[in-house]
Design an enzyme around this catalytic site. Structure first.
Site, mmCIF file in Angstrom:
data_model
loop_
_atom_site.group_PDB
_atom_site.id
_atom_site.type_symbol
_atom_site.label_atom_id
_atom_site.label_comp_id
_atom_site.label_asym_id
_atom_site.label_seq_id
_atom_site.Cartn_x
_atom_site.Cartn_y
_atom_site.Cartn_z
ATOM 1 C CE1 TYR A 151 -4.942 -7.650 0.126
ATOM 2 C CE2 TYR A 151 -3.166 -6.320 1.040
ATOM 3 C CZ TYR A 151 -4.236 -7.175 1.227
ATOM 4 O OH TYR A 151 -4.612 -7.537 2.496
ATOM 5 C CE LYS A 155 -7.314 -5.323 1.575
ATOM 6 N NZ LYS A 155 -8.577 -5.721 2.250
#
Length: 270
Positions: A151, A155
């Site tokens: 993640y 991101k």
């Protein structure tokens, strides 16, 4: 870019931040296309606000192109496209423990979905010299999400791609915003508005939607619904080693207090 009378598309809008933004944008007079992997959820939100619903798997470039074509057909040229769909799997154990399929899923949803939308929209926006691209990333894209390496990495890539869009196409009359919220009471964390009411640093999806509208209308590149993230990012840049040590301490504290360092509990320590 104003929302009133604009044509707006939001992915991942069947719940959470996307749904809240759809409601807020419609209340300002925007024509809203609600898109989600779950068509029933998208339709429910669209029916509530008088918008249109399109099922879309943002991992599929053809599906993203079809979403854009349907929105243009019913609402006219897209003024604002919000690439909002996101997922979170978490690390099973060590930082490289997520399987390849989860890393690729993060990459497809958090990065390539933005690329596919931009690839389809940029030629049209460049020709008419208007339009606004909104990529929803995360504070993890400026800092780090403890316990979810895939993640955090993707991101970061999402923030970088948004920067490239802004640098390259600012002279083409195209606005670009990247949204980097910290902890938000959404289904992604298994939280709701009642949880947000108990802690100041945990915002509701509606809070973030309001920040997005304000930021886009002010033509801001970096939209921070949690202002403290800006200060954390500055501290990270000034002394990266100290910042990493601080994050190590935060992880250790979360493990001590909660038995693990998972996103759904970490928000209680920030």
């Amino acid at each position: 870019m104003q929302f009133k009378d604009s044509s707006l598309v939001i992915t991942g809008a069947g719940s959470g931040i996307g749904a809240a933004l759809a409601r807020a944008a419609a209340s300002k007079g925007a024509k809203v296309c609600v898109s989600d992997l779950d068509h029933d959820k998208a339709q429910a939100v669209a029916s509530e606000i008088g918008g249109m619903a399109v099922q879309c798997d943002v991992r599929d470039e053809t599906a993203v192109q079809r979403l854009i074509a349907e929105a243009v057909d019913q609402q006219g040229e897209i003024d604002i496209f919000v690439s909002n769909a996101g997922i979170g799997k978490g690390d099973p154990s060590h930082a490289a423990s997520q399987p390849d399929e989860d890393w690729m899923l993060n990459w497809q949803v958090h990065v390539m979905a933005h690329v596919y939308a931009s690839r389809a929209l940029l030629p049209r926006m460049m020709e008419r010299r208007s339009g606004h691209l909104v990529n929803v990333a995360s504070a993890a894209g400026l800092l780090n999400q403890i316990g979810d390496a895939a993640y955090s990495a993707t991101k970061h890539a999402a923030v970088s791609f948004a920067e490239s869009l802004a640098i390259t196409h600012g002279s083409d009359g195209i606005g670009v915003s990247v949204v980097c919220p910290q902890y938000v009471a959404t289904p992604l964390l298994g939280l709701d508005d009642s949880d947000a009411a108990k802690r100041e640093t945990l915002l509701t999806a509606a809070d973030v939607a309001a920040a997005i509208i304000k930021g886009v209308e002010a033509e801001r590149f970096l939209i921070l619904s949690h202002p403290q993230v800006g200060q954390y990012t500055l501290q990270r840049g000034q002394d990266h080693d100290r910042w990493v040590k601080g994050m190590q301490m935060l992880r250790a504290k979360a493990t001590e207090v909660f038995g693990s360092a998972k996103p759904e509990t970490l928000y209680k320590l920030v």
